[in-house]
Design an enzyme around this catalytic site. Structure first.
Site, PDB file in Angstrom:
ATOM      1  N   GLU A  48      28.725 -35.335  -3.155  1.00 15.97           N
ATOM      2  CA  GLU A  48      29.501 -34.343  -3.209  1.00 15.97           C
ATOM      3  C   GLU A  48      30.764 -34.820  -2.298  1.00 15.97           C
ATOM      4  O   GLU A  48      30.669 -35.529  -1.225  1.00 15.97           O
ATOM      5  CB  GLU A  48      28.913 -32.934  -2.639  1.00 15.97           C
ATOM      6  CG  GLU A  48      30.053 -31.947  -2.162  1.00 15.97           C
ATOM      7  CD  GLU A  48      29.185 -30.941  -1.376  1.00 15.97           C
ATOM      8  OE1 GLU A  48      28.365 -31.520  -0.333  1.00 15.97           O
ATOM      9  OE2 GLU A  48      29.554 -29.647  -1.666  1.00 15.97           O
ATOM     10  N   ASN A 108      35.909 -27.418  -5.317  1.00 15.28           N
ATOM     11  CA  ASN A 108      34.920 -28.354  -4.932  1.00 15.28           C
ATOM     12  C   ASN A 108      34.192 -28.881  -6.386  1.00 15.28           C
ATOM     13  O   ASN A 108      33.494 -28.080  -6.683  1.00 15.28           O
ATOM     14  CB  ASN A 108      33.714 -27.867  -3.907  1.00 15.28           C
ATOM     15  CG  ASN A 108      32.885 -28.705  -3.529  1.00 15.28           C
ATOM     16  OD1 ASN A 108      32.773 -29.955  -3.953  1.00 15.28           O
ATOM     17  ND2 ASN A 108      32.032 -28.563  -2.412  1.00 15.28           N
ATOM     18  N   LYS A 125      32.020 -26.150  -8.187  1.00 15.03           N
ATOM     19  CA  LYS A 125      30.801 -25.654  -7.415  1.00 15.03           C
ATOM     20  C   LYS A 125      30.933 -24.229  -7.348  1.00 15.03           C
ATOM     21  O   LYS A 125      32.057 -23.485  -7.037  1.00 15.03           O
ATOM     22  CB  LYS A 125      30.910 -26.253  -5.925  1.00 15.03           C
ATOM     23  CG  LYS A 125      29.751 -25.680  -5.225  1.00 15.03           C
ATOM     24  CD  LYS A 125      29.651 -26.675  -3.952  1.00 15.03           C
ATOM     25  CE  LYS A 125      28.701 -26.444  -2.852  1.00 15.03           C
ATOM     26  NZ  LYS A 125      28.958 -26.865  -1.660  1.00 15.03           N
ATOM     27  N   GLU A 144      33.617 -23.795   3.787  1.00 22.59           N
ATOM     28  CA  GLU A 144      33.891 -24.180   2.140  1.00 22.59           C
ATOM     29  C   GLU A 144      34.468 -22.811   1.553  1.00 22.59           C
ATOM     30  O   GLU A 144      35.374 -22.954   0.696  1.00 22.59           O
ATOM     31  CB  GLU A 144      32.391 -24.540   1.541  1.00 22.59           C
ATOM     32  CG  GLU A 144      31.910 -25.784   1.636  1.00 22.59           C
ATOM     33  CD  GLU A 144      31.152 -26.343   0.805  1.00 22.59           C
ATOM     34  OE1 GLU A 144      31.158 -26.181  -0.287  1.00 22.59           O
ATOM     35  OE2 GLU A 144      30.134 -26.548   1.297  1.00 22.59           O
ATOM     36  N   CYS A 170      25.674 -29.650  -4.245  1.00 21.96           N
ATOM     37  CA  CYS A 170      25.039 -29.324  -3.133  1.00 21.96           C
ATOM     38  C   CYS A 170      24.364 -27.881  -2.963  1.00 21.96           C
ATOM     39  O   CYS A 170      22.969 -27.765  -3.617  1.00 21.96           O
ATOM     40  CB  CYS A 170      26.131 -29.233  -2.060  1.00 21.96           C
ATOM     41  SG  CYS A 170      25.298 -29.454  -0.504  1.00 21.96           S
ATOM     42  N   ASN A 195      26.115 -32.524   0.834  1.00 23.94           N
ATOM     43  CA  ASN A 195      26.243 -32.995   2.295  1.00 23.94           C
ATOM     44  C   ASN A 195      25.609 -31.825   3.148  1.00 23.94           C
ATOM     45  O   ASN A 195      26.301 -31.000   3.133  1.00 23.94           O
ATOM     46  CB  ASN A 195      27.861 -32.771   2.461  1.00 23.94           C
ATOM     47  CG  ASN A 195      28.752 -34.073   2.042  1.00 23.94           C
ATOM     48  OD1 ASN A 195      29.130 -34.845   2.862  1.00 23.94           O
ATOM     49  ND2 ASN A 195      29.156 -33.889   0.783  1.00 23.94           N
TER      50      ASN A 195
HETATM   51  N1  CDV Z   1      27.546 -28.835   1.021  1.00 24.44           N
HETATM   52  C1  CDV Z   1      26.823 -27.760   0.984  1.00 24.44           C
HETATM   53  O1  CDV Z   1      26.757 -27.060   0.253  1.00 24.44           O
HETATM   54  N2  CDV Z   1      25.745 -27.844   2.136  1.00 24.44           N
HETATM   55  C2  CDV Z   1      24.790 -26.621   2.142  1.00 24.44           C
HETATM   56  C3  CDV Z   1      24.535 -26.627   3.639  1.00 24.44           C
HETATM   57  C4  CDV Z   1      25.685 -25.737   4.236  1.00 24.44           C
HETATM   58  C5  CDV Z   1      23.208 -25.431   3.806  1.00 24.44           C
HETATM   59  C6  CDV Z   1      23.450 -27.180   1.526  1.00 24.44           C
HETATM   60  O2  CDV Z   1      23.149 -26.353   0.778  1.00 24.44           O
HETATM   61  O3  CDV Z   1      23.022 -28.298   1.648  1.00 24.44           O
END
Ligand code: CDV
Length: 305
Positions: A48, A108, A125, A144, A170, A195
């Site tokens: 990501e 995103n 996303k 975000e 993510c 991330n």
């Molecule tokens: N970039 C993300 O979506 N990170 C989230 C963290 C913030 C919990 C994740 O689900 O990994």
């Protein structure tokens, strides 16, 4: 039946410093793509927001600085080299990045780029974690909801070669709907980048479980939907925020077949058998034979029966 084999790589990245130019970061991606090609990979999955540090971890006051983190087109002048490398090496890739549209909307985003260097699929996303407002006193931010809109493209599936490919990003990997919607649309491989901070300031009791819950989500998604999952981390300590690694290639059995060992730039490569999806979907996860969504809502008070 003849197996449909595909060699894939999760191209994990170590931290990207705030001082890095996009050209420097793209050079790292090209190096990983070249190594993957030399290992026979046909599809490479980057994390990501792979072109920048994960800027939602900061409250960026200066709008002109904030805008430098977004791409207005792909390929653009700074990313063209990656697309050229893909077509020279004949390798497809999935790239996560921050997108700014012509209408000034911010997402995103991840794209699937084929081995000719053409964008053939895009996903924005949907599950955006974190906050819209700066969290005073927090050790780091997750803004975000401030920097992106909720994705408006749904969970699409795109045929590439002889594989049905879905994309997620993510936090999407923690939600069962992500995998199920794409599985119902025929996805055989879900590619996602992440991330993920090693610490969860708003739920510290889960700190010890962050790596476990990362793999748990992806393994459950893979098994319960009979699909391959390729999950790629941006790992290591990036501008003071420690992020987990654990990039993994996961089979429809739920087993991790390959995983990262480091917290830096690292390739995780495996040959995957797409027909394993077919076999699992013919048996335990034969959706049309065994899944009964029309019976999932209670329409009668069971106590009165
Ligand atoms: N970039 C993300 O979506 N990170 C989230 C963290 C913030 C919990 C994740 O689900 O990994």
């Amino acid at each position: 039946m003849k197996s449909r084999a595909l060699t894939v790589s999760a191209a994990q990245l170590g931290p990207i410093p705030r001082s890095a130019t996009k050209a420097e970061t793209v050079a790292r991606l090209i190096k990983l793509l070249e190594s993957a090609a030399s290992e026979g990979a046909q599809l490479v999955v980057f994390p990501e927001a792979a072109l920048t540090p994960f800027f939602p971890h900061w409250f960026v006051r200066d709008r002109s600085e904030l805008l430098t983190f977004y791409e207005t087109r792909l390929p653009g002048p700074e990313t063209q080299g990656l697309f050229d490398a893909a077509s020279e090496l004949q390798v497809a890739f999935v790239l996560g990045y921050a997108e700014r549209t012509a209408a000034n909307r911010f997402f995103n985003t991840a794209v699937l780029v084929d081995e000719l260097g053409e964008v053939i699929h895009k996903y924005r996303k949907i599950h955006l974690p974190g906050f819209e407002l700066k969290q005073e006193g927090a050790p780091f931010q997750n803004l975000e909801k401030r920097y992106f809109e909720v994705g408006d493209l749904g969970f699409g599936v795109r045929r590439w070669g002889n594989a049905e490919i879905g994309l997620a990003i993510c936090n999407d990997r923690r939600w069962p709907e992500t995998y199920r919607v794409m599985a119902l649309r025929g996805a055989e491989v879900v590619c996602l980048g992440y991330n993920t901070p090693a610490l969860t300031p708003h739920l510290p009791e889960s700190d010890r479980l962050v790596d476990f819950q990362n793999h748990l989500s992806m393994q459950a998604g893979a098994y319960q939907n009979a699909m391959w999952v390729i999950g790629t981390a941006k790992a290591g300590t990036e501008e003071g925020v420690c992020q987990i690694g654990g990039s993994a290639i996961i089979a429809p059995s739920g087993e991790i077949v390959a995983t990262a060992r480091t917290m830096g730039d690292e390739l995780v490569t495996a040959e995957i058998d797409l027909d394993m999806v077919t076999r699992y979907r013919r048996d335990v996860f034969n959706f049309s034979q065994h899944r009964r969504p029309e019976h999932y809502s209670i329409i009668t008070d069971p106590v009165s029966l």
